[in-house]
Design an enzyme around this catalytic site. Sequence first.
Site, PDB file in Angstrom:
ATOM      1  CG  PHE A  92      40.352  32.886  20.342  1.00 54.34           C
ATOM      2  CD1 PHE A  92      41.152  32.148  21.201  1.00 54.34           C
ATOM      3  CD2 PHE A  92      40.921  33.400  19.188  1.00 54.34           C
ATOM      4  CE1 PHE A  92      42.491  31.914  20.906  1.00 54.34           C
ATOM      5  CE2 PHE A  92      42.259  33.167  18.883  1.00 54.34           C
ATOM      6  CZ  PHE A  92      43.038  32.423  19.739  1.00 54.34           C
ATOM      7  CE1 TYR A 137      34.397  34.143  29.767  1.00 58.20           C
ATOM      8  CE2 TYR A 137      35.250  31.942  30.154  1.00 58.20           C
ATOM      9  CZ  TYR A 137      34.860  32.937  29.278  1.00 58.20           C
ATOM     10  OH  TYR A 137      34.945  32.737  27.925  1.00 58.20           O
TER      11      TYR A 137
END
Length: 162
Positions: A92, A137
Amino acid sequence: MSLSVRSATRSDASRFLALIQALADYEELAGPTEDAKERLIADAFDSHLPRFFVYLAFEDEAMNPEPLGYTITFFTYSTFLAKPTLYLEDLFVRPDVRSKGAGGALFDFQVREAKRLGCGRLEWTCLDWNTLAQGFYEKRGAHHLDDWRVYRLTEEDFARWS
């Protein structure tokens, strides 16, 4: 800009908890209770056997001691590879400091850690609505698995077993 990633220490506990609350706010969830916060600190910073590992990202920590983001990792194991898997529970970055490279620094750090520790895999899950994270990602070469589904039992479910 000077980005760095380091292991969190017990003295980082309040900053670590603030980042967890920021993640909860981002996902529009309730944050950890006071009891849960105590368990998080104990489990992260137990000197004999931490249950998970916390890493913090900073932009010039000497000038700004507030972390930009964090990761939590722990080990699972692949019997078929006969190697550990580094599981990435959280990655995060505070929304107000995104686009500074902290997410990439944290992710790259964990890939290098998985390699250094002899892991056969680095794995994580991503919420289906979080297309920003999915793009992050996939840009780094990661791919989601279509043939595996995540299942879960909760403490409430455990009550059925004696």
